[in-house]
Design a protein around this motif. Structure first.
Motif, short mmCIF file in Angstrom:
data_model
loop_
_atom_site.label_atom_id
_atom_site.label_comp_id
_atom_site.label_asym_id
_atom_site.label_seq_id
_atom_site.Cartn_x
_atom_site.Cartn_y
_atom_site.Cartn_z
N GLY A 198 18.93 30.22 12.80
CA GLY A 198 19.11 31.67 12.53
C GLY A 198 19.20 32.01 14.16
O GLY A 198 19.69 31.46 15.01
N THR A 199 18.78 33.17 14.59
CA THR A 199 19.01 33.75 15.99
C THR A 199 17.65 34.50 16.48
O THR A 199 16.96 35.07 15.47
CB THR A 199 20.04 34.92 16.09
N ILE A 200 17.30 34.02 17.75
CA ILE A 200 16.19 34.76 18.43
C ILE A 200 16.87 35.69 19.31
O ILE A 200 17.50 35.04 20.49
CB ILE A 200 15.10 33.97 19.03
N TYR A 201 17.12 36.93 19.43
CA TYR A 201 17.81 37.76 20.13
C TYR A 201 17.12 37.89 21.40
O TYR A 201 15.86 37.68 21.56
CB TYR A 201 17.91 39.29 19.53
N LEU A 202 17.92 38.19 22.57
CA LEU A 202 17.40 38.24 23.81
C LEU A 202 16.16 39.10 23.91
O LEU A 202 15.43 38.85 24.63
CB LEU A 202 18.52 38.84 24.93
N GLU A 203 16.21 40.11 23.33
CA GLU A 203 15.07 41.21 23.28
C GLU A 203 13.69 40.67 22.77
O GLU A 203 12.64 41.15 22.91
CB GLU A 203 15.52 42.42 22.66
N ASP A 204 14.00 39.24 22.06
CA ASP A 204 12.74 38.82 21.39
C ASP A 204 12.38 37.51 22.01
O ASP A 204 11.22 36.90 21.73
CB ASP A 204 12.66 38.57 19.81
#
Length: 145
Positions: A8-14
């Motif tokens: 999946g994805t861990i967004y920059l903000e997280d």
């Protein structure tokens, strides 16, 4: 670090400094043969037992870039994950990986530049207690904005 993560994805903000993800993979003869075909690197140190026995490695080894590809898998599938764009990667090959070895590839966040969406990642592959590859990657992380 646990050994199983969902793609999946861990967004920059997280993302946070020290966050890490990884994967384990046993390198098989088939992996080496397939990598040789895809890359067109048929160096006999990877494919020919008799030849490889006469080298400094005393046996066949996996392509270094096959091992490095596991880092790419962690970056593209887990951290930051889907939508990540590779900007650069340094690699230092420390020890050989042999057919049958289980490689642990770990990627750890070491720096975040939110303004430019750039993330620096420490990258390490090991077999047991032996570090076989280390380096650093720079990526453009996916953002919600």
């Amino acid at each position: 670090m646990t050994d199983t993560f969902e793609p999946g994805t861990i967004y920059l903000e997280d993302l946070e400094i020290g966050m890490e993800r990884g994967l384990r993979k046993v390198i098989t003869d088939r992996d080496i043969e397939m990598f040789a075909e895809v890359s067109t690197d048929h160096n006999p140190v990877h494919l020919n037992d008799d030849y490889a026995k006469g080298t400094m490695f005393k046996g066949r080894i996996a392509h270094g870039m096959l091992t490095a590809g596991l880092i790419s898998a962690v970056i593209g599938e887990q951290i930051p994950g889907h939508g990540t764009i590779y900007m650069g990667q340094t690699l230092k090959f420390m020890a050989p990986v042999r057919p049958g070895d289980e490689v642990l590839a770990v990627v750890r966040v070491s720096e975040i530049d939110e303004k430019r969406r750039r993330v620096t990642l420490e990258t390490v592959c090991s077999v047991g207690d032996t570090v076989v590859l280390k380096g650093e990657a720079q990526v453009l992380a996916p953002s919600r904005n």
